[in-house]
Design a protein around this motif. Structure first.
Motif, PDB file in Angstrom:
ATOM      1  N   LEU A 100       0.834  -1.196   0.000  1.00 32.39           N
ATOM      2  CA  LEU A 100       0.000   0.000   0.000  1.00 32.39           C
ATOM      3  C   LEU A 100       0.870   1.249   0.000  1.00 32.39           C
ATOM      4  O   LEU A 100       2.011   1.228   0.473  1.00 32.39           O
ATOM      5  N   THR A 101       0.325   2.338  -0.501  1.00 31.92           N
ATOM      6  CA  THR A 101       1.045   3.608  -0.477  1.00 31.92           C
ATOM      7  C   THR A 101       1.247   4.043   0.971  1.00 31.92           C
ATOM      8  O   THR A 101       0.538   3.589   1.877  1.00 31.92           O
ATOM      9  N   ALA A 102       2.191   4.937   1.165  1.00 37.05           N
ATOM     10  CA  ALA A 102       2.455   5.455   2.511  1.00 37.05           C
ATOM     11  C   ALA A 102       1.213   6.134   3.082  1.00 37.05           C
ATOM     12  O   ALA A 102       0.909   5.979   4.274  1.00 37.05           O
ATOM     13  N   ASP A 103       0.473   6.871   2.248  1.00 39.24           N
ATOM     14  CA  ASP A 103      -0.756   7.531   2.714  1.00 39.24           C
ATOM     15  C   ASP A 103      -1.789   6.514   3.184  1.00 39.24           C
ATOM     16  O   ASP A 103      -2.430   6.694   4.215  1.00 39.24           O
ATOM     17  N   ALA A 104      -1.955   5.441   2.429  1.00 35.51           N
ATOM     18  CA  ALA A 104      -2.925   4.409   2.797  1.00 35.51           C
ATOM     19  C   ALA A 104      -2.494   3.713   4.089  1.00 35.51           C
ATOM     20  O   ALA A 104      -3.324   3.446   4.963  1.00 35.51           O
ATOM     21  N   GLN A 105      -1.206   3.405   4.215  1.00 33.40           N
ATOM     22  CA  GLN A 105      -0.713   2.768   5.437  1.00 33.40           C
ATOM     23  C   GLN A 105      -0.922   3.665   6.644  1.00 33.40           C
ATOM     24  O   GLN A 105      -1.381   3.199   7.689  1.00 33.40           O
ATOM     25  N   THR A 106      -0.619   4.934   6.491  1.00 37.42           N
ATOM     26  CA  THR A 106      -0.785   5.888   7.592  1.00 37.42           C
ATOM     27  C   THR A 106      -2.256   5.987   7.991  1.00 37.42           C
ATOM     28  O   THR A 106      -2.585   5.994   9.182  1.00 37.42           O
ATOM     29  N   ALA A 107      -3.135   6.057   7.001  1.00 33.03           N
ATOM     30  CA  ALA A 107      -4.570   6.135   7.283  1.00 33.03           C
ATOM     31  C   ALA A 107      -5.062   4.884   8.018  1.00 33.03           C
ATOM     32  O   ALA A 107      -5.832   4.983   8.981  1.00 33.03           O
ATOM     33  N   LEU A 108      -4.597   3.724   7.603  1.00 30.22           N
ATOM     34  CA  LEU A 108      -5.026   2.479   8.252  1.00 30.22           C
ATOM     35  C   LEU A 108      -4.420   2.350   9.652  1.00 30.22           C
ATOM     36  O   LEU A 108      -5.081   1.849  10.566  1.00 30.22           O
TER      37      LEU A 108
END
Length: 168
Positions: free
Chosen positions: A53-61
């Motif tokens: 996953l992108t860094a943004d998606a990982q951070t959001a999760l």
């Protein structure tokens, strides 16, 4: 017998057969499936995706996991395809492997971040796992997305994603 794609951790694996599958404890499962998974053996939330996953998606999760009291350090990240070539069957986690991994690590809840991971989870447990839906699979709450990453790009889709994630 080790699953097809599992790394053989040597003779120290103490597994027991329940007739159809081989059951590993969490630490040995993480070792056996190391190319496809990272996270603590005490993970309470599994997040499955076809590719990283992108860094943004990982951070959001991670933020979601923390907010929902799973803890951002309590995530088991599962990637269905190791390496860059998703078409290479030798580097793909099979449905049997995924089932073995999830049974062994026993997370309380599962997020399927994309349609491919929904299909893989469905095949692993012989159930329908629909994208953009919350359901139960083997006594675990599962939230599936068609593409979590794409949902982060639009405010209205972010709200829909958050609505689904709150069902965990």
């Amino acid at each position: 017998m080790l699953p097809k794609n599992a790394k053989d951790p040597g003779s120290s694996v103490n597994s027991k057969s329940d007739g159809n599958t081989t059951t590993f404890n969490a630490a040995r499962a993480l070792e056996a499936f190391a190319p496809f998974v990272h996270g603590p053996e005490t993970s309470t939330l599994a997040i499955i995706s076809e590719h990283p996953l992108t860094a943004d998606a990982q951070t959001a999760l991670e933020s979601t996991a923390d907010r929902l009291r799973f803890g951002k350090n309590g995530i088991l990240w599962v990637q269905l395809n190791a390496g860059s070539s998703g078409e290479n069957a030798e580097s793909a986690l099979t449905s049997e492997d995924l089932r073995e991994l999830l049974i062994s690590t026993d997370p309380l809840a599962i997020i399927c971040a994309d349609a491919a991971s929904c299909r893989a989870l469905g095949a692993a447990f012989d159930v329908a796992c629909k994208p953009d839906n919350a359901d139960r699979v083997w006594c675990r709450t599962v939230v599936g997305f068609n593409s979590f990453e794409r949902m982060l790009q639009h405010p209205q889709d972010k709200q829909r994603a958050w609505h689904l994630l709150k069902q965990l």
